[in-house]
Enzyme design. Structure first.
Site, PDB file in Angstrom:
ATOM      1  CG  HIS A  59      -2.136  -0.735   1.176  1.00  0.00           C
ATOM      2  ND1 HIS A  59      -2.199  -2.092   1.372  1.00  0.00           N
ATOM      3  CD2 HIS A  59      -3.412  -0.327   0.929  1.00  0.00           C
ATOM      4  CE1 HIS A  59      -3.461  -2.493   1.259  1.00  0.00           C
ATOM      5  NE2 HIS A  59      -4.215  -1.447   0.985  1.00  0.00           N
ATOM      6  CG  ASN A 102      13.647  -4.880   7.582  1.00  0.00           C
ATOM      7  OD1 ASN A 102      12.974  -3.870   7.781  1.00  0.00           O
ATOM      8  ND2 ASN A 102      14.399  -5.015   6.510  1.00  0.00           N
TER       9      ASN A 102
END
Length: 267
Positions: free
Chosen positions: A92, A128
């Site tokens: 997105h 991460n």
């Protein structure tokens, strides 16, 4: 019901495309956000969303029902074929929850409209700490900045560089930018960020992907950067945001500021 430049109770316009890029740009309005699509690159050149932090509605993500925008030709959009049978994420651009506020009906429509392909861009799969920080920047600004009325205007898009690696009819962006803007005591304030997903390899040793092969992408690395640098990298016009940058000039002069946690933000 697209992006509202007066949402912050002062003027904070979306960055504007240059005259040179206007011919290949089309603006699409959705609920509480807008996307300016580069029809040649088939990816957004800029997006803008109004975030009412005090009125956000919690809705389930649902089944990730991504759809082409039927108002424009399919071949202007980086559609499902780009993401089929590979490890690329449909990232997105306007974050799913940011425009999801207002009445239940309006919030539900905003939620669905974030799943339109003009609001997606290919990103490295996996997660991460830096990617988590990038995806949560709006929350950190709301929490740590002096934000009047818990309102933000957020602008983001890929940096569409000529050297981005080719893949399935598009070029996969290696860097993305984001600018958060807010009303701080009656004055416009802004902060600029760049996330880099270029592979962490010596470029002299980098292997050129074979035709049809997914380009190598590295872990997200997030930086706070001068808004003026974002303007230069994107060739977008945003003088009000450059003037409102909260990054001290003495720190900006030292180079981009690598962010490891939200405590590293300068707002």
């Amino acid at each position: 019901m697209g992006f509202d430049a007066r949402f912050l109770e002062l003027h904070a316009a979306m960055p504007r495309v240059s005259e040179a890029d206007a011919a290949t740009s089309v603006e699409l309005d959705y609920v509480h956000f807008s996307v300016v699509l580069d029809t040649a690159r088939r990816l957004a050149r800029v997006t803008g969303v109004n975030v009412d932090g005090a009125s956000l509605v919690e809705l389930d993500r649902g089944g990730d029902d991504w759809q082409l925008d039927e108002r424009i030709p399919a071949d202007w959009q980086a559609g499902p074929a780009v993401y089929a049978r590979n490890d690329l994420d449909r990232g997105h651009l306007v974050r799913r929850r940011d425009p999801v506020w207002g009445s239940p009906e309006v919030a539900a429509r905003a939620n669905a409209e974030t799943f339109r392909y003009p609001n997606a861009a290919p990103q490295a799969s996996g997660f991460n700490q830096s990617k988590e920080l990038w995806l949560g920047l709006e929350d950190h600004v709301l929490a740590h900045a002096s934000v009047n009325g818990m309102r933000l205007s957020v602008f983001t898009a890929p940096i569409l560089a000529a050297g981005d690696p080719a893949y399935r009819g598009i070029r996969v962006p290696l860097r993305y930018w984001k600018i958060a803007a807010w009303n701080s005591g009656g004055e416009l304030a802004a902060a600029g960020f760049v996330v880099d997903q270029a592979p962490l390899v010596d470029t002299s040793e980098a292997r050129t992907p074979l035709p049809g092969e997914v380009p190598d992408l590295g872990p997200f690395r997030t930086f706070q950067v001068p808004v003026a640098d974002v303007a230069a990298l994107t060739k977008l016009e945003m003088p009000e945001l450059v003037e409102a940058d909260r990054l001290p000039k003495t720190i900006a002069a030292a180079g981009w500021r690598r962010l490891e946690t939200s405590a590293d933000l300068l707002l």
